[in-house]
Every structure is written in C-alpha cells, then in structure tokens.
Design an enzyme around this catalytic site. Structure first.
Site, short mmCIF file in Angstrom:
data_model
loop_
_atom_site.label_atom_id
_atom_site.label_comp_id
_atom_site.label_asym_id
_atom_site.label_seq_id
_atom_site.Cartn_x
_atom_site.Cartn_y
_atom_site.Cartn_z
N HIS A 357 8.85 8.80 -31.72
CA HIS A 357 7.72 9.71 -31.93
C HIS A 357 6.89 9.97 -30.69
O HIS A 357 5.85 10.61 -30.77
CB HIS A 357 6.78 9.17 -33.00
N LYS A 545 -7.67 16.02 -34.50
CA LYS A 545 -6.53 15.13 -34.26
C LYS A 545 -7.10 13.89 -33.60
O LYS A 545 -8.27 13.88 -33.24
CB LYS A 545 -5.51 15.79 -33.33
N ARG A 546 -6.28 12.85 -33.45
CA ARG A 546 -6.80 11.68 -32.77
C ARG A 546 -7.29 12.03 -31.38
O ARG A 546 -6.76 12.93 -30.72
CB ARG A 546 -5.70 10.60 -32.69
N LYS A 551 -4.06 14.66 -25.35
CA LYS A 551 -4.34 15.77 -26.27
C LYS A 551 -5.44 16.68 -25.71
O LYS A 551 -5.67 17.78 -26.21
CB LYS A 551 -4.73 15.23 -27.65
N THR A 649 1.75 17.88 -35.95
CA THR A 649 1.95 18.36 -37.32
C THR A 649 0.70 19.10 -37.79
O THR A 649 0.79 19.98 -38.64
CB THR A 649 2.26 17.20 -38.28
N LYS A 653 -0.09 22.71 -40.06
CA LYS A 653 -1.04 22.85 -41.17
C LYS A 653 -1.98 24.02 -40.93
O LYS A 653 -2.31 24.77 -41.85
CB LYS A 653 -1.82 21.53 -41.36
C1 AZC Z 1 3.05 11.01 -33.13
C2 AZC Z 1 3.17 12.08 -32.05
O1 AZC Z 1 2.19 11.87 -31.07
C3 AZC Z 1 3.02 13.46 -32.68
O2 AZC Z 1 3.26 14.44 -31.71
C4 AZC Z 1 3.99 13.61 -33.83
O3 AZC Z 1 3.77 14.82 -34.49
C5 AZC Z 1 3.83 12.47 -34.82
O4 AZC Z 1 4.00 11.23 -34.17
C6 AZC Z 1 4.84 12.53 -35.94
O5 AZC Z 1 6.12 12.59 -35.43
N1 AZC Z 1 3.37 9.75 -32.52
C7 AZC Z 1 2.73 8.64 -32.78
O6 AZC Z 1 1.74 8.60 -33.47
N2 AZC Z 1 3.33 7.57 -32.16
C8 AZC Z 1 2.86 6.33 -32.06
C9 AZC Z 1 3.75 5.35 -31.45
O7 AZC Z 1 1.76 6.04 -32.44
#
Ligand code: AZC
Length: 818
Positions: A357, A545-546, A551, A649, A653
């Site tokens: 991810h 988002k976080r 970001k 994601t 949305k």
């Molecule tokens: C997140 C990615 O940052 C995001 O881009 C993606 O949409 C989401 O996963 C689902 O695939 N990754 C994480 O949160 N990864 C970790 C290791 O925390």
C-alpha cells in the site's frame, strides 16, 4: 429479494428492547438507549441471515478468503446495516411514527475507528463488497479497546483524546468464547525426537494469552448474505485460578495478565509510518496466530487432509502488518499438524497473497532480529530457514551477486524484512493503482519483479457506493435512481447512463440544487461543531485525509496564504468566494494543523476581504463526518507529490459525489482523469518520473524559487515574521527551514512544494474559471458522477476474485423473504 419488513413488529421490537435492556419506555429512554434498542432490533433482522449464510458456507464447504488486517475502519454500523438490508426508509418511517428522529439516533453511535486512514477504510469497503457480491469471506483483526484517538483542536493545536468506543457497549458484536485460542510469546524452543525419530519443536517457559473472538456482521446489499468480521480480544490465561498458583508462578500470572491487558489496548495511530515498537509486533502475531488457528479448526471440521488446506483458504495480507502469517502457518502445519517442510511450504505458498500500500520508505517494516527472535523464538527459526533456502536460490540464480542478496534476503543486516518475507512466500503481490504497481515493478521491488514476474499484478482500489453515496448522499442517490433506476447500487458502471443528462439544463439545475442542499448540511455541521459561519454559495474546496508531509496540506495552506495576499492587495479581484476546508488527524508532533488553524483565525476575522475567503479545519475528521463532507464538496484536493500516494480512495469518494479533482498525476488520480477526461479535472505539477529523477539526482534548489518568485517569498516570509503568530513569530520557523535548507540527511523541500507552487496556483485559477461557467461546471460535476463507475470496490473485489482468490459466489435463502 428483500427483507420482509413489518412496521408494527419493528416498533414493538424497539419498545421491547428498551424494556428488557433498560426497564424504560420510549418516552423515558435517553438517546443512547434508543440507539441501542434500535440496533438490537436491526440485529434481530440480521441474525436469521447471518445464521443462514454460515450454514450455507458450511454445507457447501466453500473456498474462503480471510482478509488479514491490523485495521478495519468500519465507521458506524447502524445506518449501513439498514441500508444493506434495504429497510432504511421503512425503519425511518417506523421511527418517525414513534416520534423518533433516525438522524439523531444514528448520531449516537460512536465510529468503529479501528484504523488510521486509507488502508483501514479500504479493508472495510472490501468487506462490504465481498458480502454484497456473495463471496465467502472473513475479515480478521483486533478489537482495540481504544481505536483511533478523538481529535480536539485547542489553541490551534491537535489534542489527542482516548476513544473509548466500547463504553456503552457495541450492540452488533457477539462474543464467541467457545472459539478462543491460546497465543504464546517468548520462552525458548526445545527440540526432541518423537517416537518415529523425527525432530519435534516445542516452545517452553513462554507467556501466553487467550485470544477471544468477537463477531461483527457484515451485511451484503439485498442478498441475504451476512459475512463476519472477527475482531480478537485478549484475556489472561489464568485470571480465575490465580489462587492455585504457587509462589513461583505468581509473578508469571501477573505478567500474563498484563500482557493480555496491553496487547489489545490501543491502535497505533500511525499512517504510512513504521514505529518498530515491541507491542506492535505482539499485536501482529496475536491476531495472526489466532486467526490461522481458527481457520485451520474450521477447515478440519469438514476436511481431513491438511495438505489441501490451500484449496479452501486464501489469506490476503493487508500490507506487511500481518506477514508473520506465512511463518505462523508453517509452524502450525509442521509442529502441530505434522507436515514436513516441503509439504508445509507447498500449502503456505499457495495460501498467502500480499498487497503493498505504499512506497514510503518510512513505512517499511523491519524488525530487529533480537526483538523478533526473543518474542517469537520458534517462528524466528522458521523465518531463518525460509531465508536460508531463499538465499541459496539467489546464489544459484545470481552467482557472486552480493548486491542482490543484500537487497532481497529476508534477513539482512540484523533485521527481518517483512515485505521480502511476504513476497518470497506469497503467490501474489499487488499494488493498489496502475501507477503504483508500475513503480513497484520498475523501482521499489524491481529485483523481485525480475525474479517472480508472475506474482505481480495490479488491483486499483475502489470504494463502496452503498456507504458513500446511498447512505452519505441520499438526495443525490434518489435523484440518480429517479433518472436511471437503482441498478447502480450493486453495479456502479450503470452510472454511465447519466451521461445523456449532462447537457440538459433542467437536470443541471436539479443536480446543482442537490449540491447546494448538501453544502447547507455541511455548513450547519461546521457551525455546530466548529462555530464557524461559512457561505454555502462559496466554492467548497476540500482536502480531507490524514495529515502527512507527502500529502502536502502545506502546499494547500501556503496557497491560501498567497490568495489572501492577492485579495488584500486587490480587493476587486474577480474571483468567486471560496471556503477552504481541511480535515485531518496527525501523528503526534506534526505541527501543520497549528499553521492551518492560525491562518484560518487571521483570514476568517479580517473584515477587509468581506468573507470572500474562509478557512475551516474540521475537528475530528472520521468516517461519519466524511460522508457529509464528500457530499458537499465542489473541489477535491488530491495534491500529493507525484509517485508518493499509492492510490488514494478519498479521491474516488469526491468524484462519486460530483466534485472536480484538482490534483497531481499520482495514484488513482491518473485513472480518474482517464475516466472523466482532462476537461473535467485540473491536473498540475511534476510527474512521478520527474520527481523520481530529481530524487535520484539529489533534489533541486528551492532557493532559486525563493529568490525569483516574489509571491512565494512573501508567503514564506510570513511564516517567520509573526503574521500568523503574533505571540511567537518563531512558531513556524521549522516549516520555513524545511522548505529552504538541507538538514542533515534531509533534502530541502523534500516533497517539492515550492517546485509545484506556481503550477498549483495556476491550477486553482483554472478551476475558478471553470466554476464561473455555471453550466459548464454542472456538466463537469455530473460527468464526474457518471464516470465514477470504475471506482466501486465491487469492481476491485471481482478482480481480486478472478486473479487471486478464485472464489465462487454463494446464494443464501432465507424464509422471511418477500
Ligand atoms: C494507503 C495509501 O497511502 C493510500 O494511497 C491508499 O489508497 C490506501 O493505503 C489503500 O490502499 N497506505 C497506507 O495507509 N499504508 C500504511 C502502511 O499505512
């Protein structure tokens, strides 16, 4: 195929529940009690389907996917369960008649915030799609006592408050102590010969806990399927027989009690970041071991040959967090089921699949050997053996190539590398968007891709339209159904049928009226929760988002500062009023929230700009308020440094709710633009190739921009001249420095904020020009909805099933159907 709903029966059920649970009548009960009672009534409807589903799975001895994840960001259950049972409107009516407001009731439910961000929410969307598509699936995770912290903003700073989400009880879960398992930590491994002369390994002098599962129903949409999310709680082995322990064991008993208490206490609030804490590895092994034990026990109920386990079970590893699965499965197959190495390896390598991810280096899990082997002595032996055999293979394939071994070995440099372990032992490795998978294949995991090209595949992420449109945006959902029917609820590709309406001016007006209503709803939420008045006629430009450097919320707020300067200098500037909305939780210590809040404070209180610019930081961003926010957005900020956001994601949305993307060519933005067309989004900034090239060349010189771009310089100087912090002008010095100066190993402007600034400002201008053209905007917004079909998690799940999981769809019959 719907639920047969009897309104009077439902009302009676709610009243009965209030009586049984609280000895109260509807008039006497408080809101939380009503929520509980309604939830139990809904659970009652779920129960028959849940039973029937599990019976069907058992009878048909189905092949099952186990989605292994440290995080499931489920959000609220009540509304979603009613939606998927297709009784939402019926229940709303029934409650109305009882004088109860469903919205108020839903608001009593705490979010199940067992996740950080995208990765955890993706897991939740996947469960929804699996159930809706009728695939046998379990989610397995941890029942954290405290989920993601609640965020308060005090004095501009983020304060983290514990999230005691179980305080009033979780009405939908069921405790299943009869399916508990022991999980062992520490001690040492004793090897002896059994009667056949074979080596046997046993862990001795260990500490252990009992893993106790709680089942949560995952209701499929309108199909009677109810899958299960298993979240594991930990209980001490010996709470009840402390007295029977002799003196020597007393200490151990207390230790085990503490272990049980600590292990599930709290979710680590890190997104895309690895902290390397011992307790985290304990959490990982705890839920992995319990989940595998459960799967094997279930398998053995209906199957006799453990060598064929992989024919019935596949474990999808949600990032590397559950990767210890491969070694634990090997251990159980060998030490407890009596298979030899080759047999166990054959099963394991056909059982485990890994999803990556992120390419962020700081998220890569590497456990020090010392820690890993001390905590999991037997599992470590197995990892060592996996590594030994793999390195042998490497030596044959790449003779004399020490560099390959250094990069690819599972154990190297005193560390266990979890991604390498997952790739070596897994049969599938997937990225989460086209661009991300390409970067994995060409850069990050190049060596592995060369060695095992057949393992690699892409699965572009998706989201569930049931929560993020049907539940979150009922006005738009009804409008869409009015135009094209309701097939989109289970097949989002049908949204393309909306395309014939995008030039119709009446439809455009209807559509924009709905957006306006949703903006009113959000404005009300902001007023009530943040005390800020925003103009629903202004452009709602949203980044939720976080909080994370890559970001680039910093780019966004620097641009707001720049806009403010422009407006002050030129009060007649002909641009629409804008509201910049932020929502984000941060890992502790990241100061950017303070900057956003201070900027908001100055701008929102400056009468000179006549309310043409507002900035809002929505406190405690989470799944439940996200639903309200997406529905109300005009502009979707997706501005990560190209190559860094694996997929995103939230971007999907927003699109589904008719916002235009303002973004970089990163993650799934690339595919969003491909679907909706370049005219219906605004793309800016460096490409991922350019970013990667700069990184390989050691960066670029931000001073050049500072020296040549007056506007950028003004904004940067405002970080250190007290403009946004009178009482402490030094407050944002760190941010200023990070943009301009190298610091030890860290490059100045690591995330190319200044490099992309001009392009970003131009992109904003372009977006506002679009907004001024009312009809053009309505058309673009509608096209975003019409082209969002690809981004359903239903599509994603069908691809996982086709390429990786190979599951069969199941039909579930229930006797109370219409
Ligand atoms: C997140 C990615 O940052 C995001 O881009 C993606 O949409 C989401 O996963 C689902 O695939 N990754 C994480 O949160 N990864 C970790 C290791 O925390």
């Amino acid at each position: 195929m719907g639920v047969k709903f009897d309104k009077d029966e439902f009302k009676k059920s709610v009243a009965d529940n209030l009586k049984v649970l609280y000895r109260k009548t509807v008039d006497e009960a408080d809101k939380q009690q009503i929520f509980q009672a309604v939830s139990y009534s809904v659970k009652d409807i779920i129960m028959d389907r849940w039973l029937a589903t599990q019976k069907t799975y058992e009878k048909e001895d189905v092949r099952t996917v186990v989605y292994m994840s440290m995080e499931f960001l489920m959000g609220r259950a009540l509304g979603n369960n009613m939606i998927n049972l297709t009784v939402y409107k019926d229940i709303k009516e029934a409650l109305d008649e009882m004088g109860l407001d469903l919205n108020v009731i839903e608001d009593q439910e705490p979010d199940a915030a067992l996740g950080n961000g995208g990765l955890g929410r993706l897991a939740a969307c996947f469960l929804d799609s699996l159930a809706t598509l009728g695939y046998p699936a379990y989610g397995c995770g941890i029942r954290y006592r405290y989920g993601m912290f609640k965020q308060q903003i005090k004095d501009g700073y983020q304060i983290e408050v514990p999230d005691n989400w179980l305080k009033d009880g979780n009405p939908f879960e069921i405790k299943r102590p009869e399916y508990s398992y022991e999980v062992k930590f520490g001690g040492y491994v004793r090897c002896y010969k059994d009667e056949d002369g074979r080596d046997k390994f046993v862990q001795e002098d260990y500490r252990s806990v009992i893993a106790v599962p709680y089942d949560m129903p995952v209701v499929g949409y309108g199909n009677n399927v109810v899958n299960t999310l298993i979240i594991w709680d930990a209980e001490p082995v010996n709470t009840f027989n402390l007295e029977s322990f002799n003196k020597g064991d007393y200490h151990k008993a207390i230790e085990q009690e503490n272990l049980a208490k600590n292990i599930v206490e709290v979710l680590y609030p890190n997104d895309n970041h690895y902290a390397g804490k011992e307790l985290r590895l304990k959490q990982q092994y705890f839920f992995v071991s319990a989940s595998i034990q459960r799967a094997i026990a279930k398998y053995k109920k209906t199957n006799s040959d453990i060598r064929k386990f992989h024919e019935k079970y596949v474990f999808q590893l949600n990032d590397t967090h559950p990767t210890v699965t491969v070694a634990e499965l090997m251990r159980i197959l060998m030490d407890e089921e009596g298979l030899n190495w080759e047999e166990a390896w054959e099963v394991t390598t056909h059982c485990c699949a890994y999803t990556n991810h992120t390419i962020m280096a700081e998220a890569l899990e590497k456990w020090p050997i010392e820690l890993f082997s001390r905590l999991l002595p037997r599992v470590y032996q197995i990892v060592e053996e996996i590594n030994r055999r793999f390195v042998e293979e490497l030596k044959v394939k790449y003779p004399g190539n020490q560099d390959k071994i250094r990069k690819m070995a599972v154990i190297y440099d005193g560390q266990v590398k979890m991604a390498n372990l997952a790739i070596v032992a897994g049969f599938s490795v997937n990225g989460v968007a086209k661009l991300h998978t390409e970067i994995l294949e060409k850069q990050e995991l190049k060596d592995f891709y060369e060695m095992f090209p057949e393992k690699f595949n892409n699965k572009t992420n998706g989201i569930t339209q049931r929560r993020f449109l049907l539940h979150g945006n009922p006005l738009l959902a009804d409008w869409i159904t009015g135009k094209i029917g309701d097939d989109w609820i289970t097949d989002l590709s049908h949204l393309s049928r909306l395309k014939v309406y995008v030039d119709d001016e009446k439809c455009q007006r209807e559509f924009m009226q709905i957006k306006y209503q949703n903006k009113l709803r959000l404005a009300k939420y902001i007023k009530e929760n943040n005390g800020v008045e925003v103009d629903p006629r202004s452009v709602f430009d949203v980044q939720v988002k976080r909080l994370h450097e890559y970001k680039r919320q910093l780019l966004n707020i620097l641009h707001v500062m720049y806009l403010y300067n422009q407006l002050k200098a030129n009060p007649d500037l002909d641009i629409p009023a804008q509201t910049f909305i932020f929502g984000a939780k941060a890992a502790a210590g990241y100061k950017i929230a303070k900057l956003i809040n201070n900027v908001a404070d100055v701008i929102n209180n400056d009468p000179a700009i006549k309310g043409r610019l507002k900035v809002v930081f929505i406190e405690n961003y989470r799944v439940s308020n996200a639903e309200i926010i997406f529905a109300a957005a005009d502009v979707s900020e997706q501005i990560s440094t190209a190559s860094k956001e694996a997929s995103g994601t939230g971007n999907m949305k927003f699109m589904l709710n008719g916002a235009l993307t303002l973004g970089t060519m990163d993650g799934a933005n690339v595919e969003i633009v491909q679907e909706v067309g370049e005219d219906n989004a605004v793309i800016f900034g460096l490409t991922s190739d350019e970013v990667i090239r700069y990184e390989n060349e050691g960066g670029y010189d931000p001073m050049e921009i500072f020296n040549n771009d007056q506007d950028v310089r003004t904004v940067l100087m405002q970080l250190i001249n007290g403009e946004y912090c009178r009482e402490n002008p030094e407050m944002f010095r760190d941010i200023y420095n990070s943009l301009l100066h190298n610091d030890g190993g860290r490059r100045a402007d690591t995330y190319f904020i200044l490099k992309d600034f001009r392009a970003y400002a131009d992109a904003h201008r372009k977006m506002l020009d679009k907004y001024k053209d009312e009809k053009g905007w309505a058309k673009s917004a509608m096209l975003n909805v019409a082209c969002a079909g690809k981004f359903s998690s239903d599509r994603t799940i069908e691809e996982y099933v086709r390429d990786i999981w190979k599951l069969d769809k199941v039909k579930v019959e229930v006797s109370d159907e219409d």
